[in-house]
Design an enzyme around this catalytic site. Structure first.
Site, short mmCIF file in Angstrom:
data_model
loop_
_atom_site.label_atom_id
_atom_site.label_comp_id
_atom_site.label_asym_id
_atom_site.label_seq_id
_atom_site.Cartn_x
_atom_site.Cartn_y
_atom_site.Cartn_z
N ASP A 46 0.84 -1.19 0.00
CA ASP A 46 0.00 0.00 0.00
C ASP A 46 0.88 1.24 0.00
OD1 ASP A 46 0.50 0.87 2.87
OD2 ASP A 46 -0.38 -1.10 3.26
N GLU B 60 21.79 -22.64 -18.38
CA GLU B 60 20.86 -21.81 -17.60
C GLU B 60 21.63 -20.72 -16.84
OE1 GLU B 60 17.15 -24.74 -16.43
OE2 GLU B 60 19.06 -25.05 -15.40
#
Ligand code: GLA
Length: 731
Positions: free
Chosen positions: A532, A612
């Protein structure tokens, strides 16, 4: 000067929008307009039919159509003939509830007002102005100050309210919203953001029906389940078209957003603290400050509205040295080890990460007290050297020796029953005497309203931060609160605890962030349970969700992007199969998804294959190259991943000189035509050269108009979660 006052008409003129209100002949502050700049008073549009059963204020005498029930008001109360939802309700000493607010005075001040003890947007006199309007109850000495903070260039108005008790007796406030916005005409829809743990801020759009609709949290924190942000838009509004309003509450406790469509089809929007968890005794001479709401209006759809919120939150709410700085690429050990680690295991992860270019190692839960699972240890903020087999100082030093920063996880507001802290101070935990406490993740919540609790936490965290070179703190909060009771409050004032908790949290955060300005604080609450605007004032980034599945994350980040800037969104690449969904997505899909945030990794990199690892190194190099564009550019949502078969977004440099578009395709079907992706926000006549792009020919030049009206062909879909990335520069 954005704020103009003439004959009791208040007009706030911003770059593209205008807000207008007027004190009418009875001294009532009415809302006239919020939308396009019109250059005149909009009073002529107000029409007030005589509506039966709507109460008339006494001084209106025989004027039957004068009722507060049908006027658009700036701040609504109860007991005055307005039967719509009240923003404010005050219980007087005699037990009655009425308030009849009339205009008393106004003031215009340079710069943006601040609120004692609460987060608020800030701006100096070159950036913002304040309009302060004082209203007074006609029949008592209760005053209400409405604060309007105006950021003219950003099309932003902030709202907050001060309630002052000038009476001889105490009164009780049982409802004090921050925002009341009355809209008298039009057909409206509302968009809010719901979810659950691992699935936060999912966009939901609904027609506004007659009656009251609500999105709220009564969990003591802003919550995963609903977010304290709301969007009201004209029916049919899109990313690029339509009038819309957005509101974001700067508050991390329980909140309430209510939208009411009343008998005359007028709409009222309220936003503020959840009244179900709030009451406040206001003694004579005292003032109560509501949290702040940031309000903004766009005439051209959600895209512009989001840009306005991204700018105000990033530049005028986030604070400190990190707010605009490039954020470190971090690696967090949580999904790599959970509670099962020692110093050497952490160092091993760090060594591998350092090789691939990661900037910071974050040690998550489990380094303190007795904490080998989530049943014990919270509250005991001292290093478990037996488990680490080294001191924190040594671990940080070794990590620094790899050229990396070191960061640490805390969950300060919590306590485990199996902890020294709880054994010594059982009364510090929130629980109701005579009842079993409500547990969640086996833990209880500390009473943050208590100064002794805050002092303990301040000292403990401070000691740890001073004991080693810690440059980042992850501030977690892993449960909702419910059985509210504080030993420090008398019976009649227990209703104040939820708000006092939030004030206590903010005080502690303020103290620590001031004392450790170099430390980057990241908020967290079981993922994005306290994402928030209030927390962003202390922590310029927040862990977005515990769900790190790329596919699902595009939906979570899509919802998050309506209000919150990309730099605030903590986002990591994790292992497959994904720990939350079991889904396998490509490393590249996980990479581009996490790049639309404050980027990092959360897995054991040493378990990756050589290819990877090379891909990870390349992702990090790309994030470092594009990071400034990603965080400072204008963010565009180019698809709706909840509906479309792709998730796509872009970052456009503020001067439109370059654009990075990224995304994933999914829900592949056989014999599909290739998707076309239309870009936004470019200069139509300019030439843009493709510098790098999946399957498109590098060097190819397109006009901005072609990229926006025609678009680009995405790679043919030959499997779900195909990632794409295009980078263009203006030539
Ligand atoms: C929460 C956070 C996770 C992790 C764990 C540790 O769930 O969201 O990222 O820190 O707590 O317990």
């Amino acid at each position: 000067m954005a704020i103009q006052v003439k004959d009791r008409l208040f007009t706030i003129e911003m770059a593209n929008t205008m807000y207008q209100m007027q004190v009418d002949s009875y001294g009532v502050l009415c809302h006239l307009w919020y939308g396009a700049k019109t250059g005149c008073s909009m009073e002529y549009l107000m029409d007030y039919p005589d509506v039966g059963f709507s109460g008339n204020i006494y001084d209106a005498g025989n004027v039957r159509n004068y009722s507060l029930d049908n006027r658009p008001l700036e701040y609504s109360t109860i007991g005055n003939g307005d039967y719509r939802i009240p923003a404010l309700s005050v219980i007087h000493a005699n037990g009655t509830k009425a308030l009849d607010l009339r205009f008393e005075a106004y003031e215009i001040l340079p710069g943006k007002y601040q609120i004692p003890g609460l987060p608020a947007a800030y701006g100096d006199e070159t950036e913002a102005e304040t309009l302060r309007i004082t209203l007074k109850d006609k029949f008592s000495d209760i005053k209400v100050i409405l604060n309007y903070g105006v950021f003219e260039k950003l099309d932003v108005i902030t709202r907050s309210t001060v309630i002052i008790n000038g009476e001889k007796d105490a009164v009780t406030i049982d409802r004090a919203h921050s925002l009341c916005l009355d809209i008298s005409r039009g057909e409206w829809e509302w968009i809010h953001f719901h979810g659950r743990h691992n699935m936060e801020r999912i966009v939901e759009r609904n027609e506004i029906f007659h009656g009251i609709q609500e999105s709220s949290s009564r969990r003591g924190s802003s919550s995963q389940q609903q977010n304290p942000t709301v969007l009201l838009c004209e029916k049919g509004a899109t990313e690029e078209r339509g009038l819309c309003y957005g509101a974001a509450l700067l508050y991390s406790g329980g909140f309430q957003t209510q939208v009411e469509k009343e008998q005359m089809r007028q709409v009222r929007l309220l936003m503020g603290m959840n009244p179900e968890l709030f009451s406040w005794q206001l003694n004579p001479g005292e003032a109560f400050y509501t949290p702040e709401v940031i309000l903004s209006c766009s005439l051209e759809g959600f895209g512009t509205l989001s840009h306005q919120f991204h700018t105000i939150l990033r530049e005028h709410v986030c604070r400190g040295v990190h707010k605009l700085a490039e954020r470190p690429v971090l690696i967090n050990n949580w999904e790599a080890t959970y509670f099962d680690f020692d110093g050497e295991k952490i160092l091993k992860i760090a060594r591998q990460a350092a090789e691939l270019g990661v900037d910071m190692m974050v040690l998550d839960d489990g380094w303190f007290g007795k904490r080998n699972d989530d049943c014990s240890g919270l509250g005991d903020w001292f290093v478990n050297e037996n488990k680490l087999k080294c001191s924190l100082h040594k671990l940080a030093e070794d990590i620094n020796g790899l050229g990396m920063k070191f960061g640490l996880w805390f969950e300060p507001e919590m306590v485990s029953e199996d902890s020294d802290l709880y054994r010594n101070h059982p009364d510090w935990a929130i629980q109701i005497p005579g009842r079993d406490p409500i547990r969640s993740r086996f833990q209880l919540v500390l009473d943050m309203s208590r100064a002794d609790v805050r002092e303990y936490l301040y000292e403990s965290i401070r000691n740890i931060l001073n004991s080693a070179n810690i440059e980042y703190v992850k501030w977690d909060m892993n449960r909702s609160v419910c059985d509210w009771f504080s030993a420090m409050l008398p019976a009649g004032r227990q209703g104040e605890l939820p708000h006092r908790y939030v004030l206590g949290l903010y005080e502690l955060l303020e103290r620590l962030t001031t004392e450790f300005p170099q430390v980057l604080f990241e908020g967290c609450s079981g993922g994005g349970g306290r994402f928030d605007a209030g927390m962003l004032y202390y922590c310029p980034q927040s862990w977005c969700s515990d769900d790190t599945d790329a596919y699902q994350r595009t939906q979570i980040q899509y919802g998050t992007s309506f209000f919150y800037p990309v730099s605030a969104v903590g986002s990591h690449v994790s292992a497959v199969p994904n720990h939350q969904t079991g889904r396998r997505t490509s490393l590249e899909a996980r990479g581009v998804t996490a790049m639309a945030g404050s980027f990092g990794y959360e897995l054991d990199l040493s378990k990756l294959s050589r290819e990877e690892k090379e891909a990870v190194g390349e992702q990090i190099r790309r994030f470092k190259q594009y990071g400034p564009l990603i965080h400072n550019g204008a963010y565009y949502r180019l698809s709706n991943p909840l509906k479309d078969n792709l998730a796509a977004w872009s970052f456009v440099e503020k001067d439109q000189s370059r654009v990075l578009a990224q995304g994933l395709t999914f829900r592949v079907e056989p014999n599909m035509r290739r998707y076309v992706l239309k870009l936004r926000g470019l200069e139509p006549a300019a030439q843009y050269q493709l510098v790098k792009g999946t399957e498109l020919e590098a060097g190819q030049i397109y006009t901005g108009a072609a990229l926006m009206a025609g678009g680009i062909l995405l790679p043919g879909a030959d499997g779900d979660d195909k990632a794409f990335e295009f980078y263009f520069e203006r030539v």
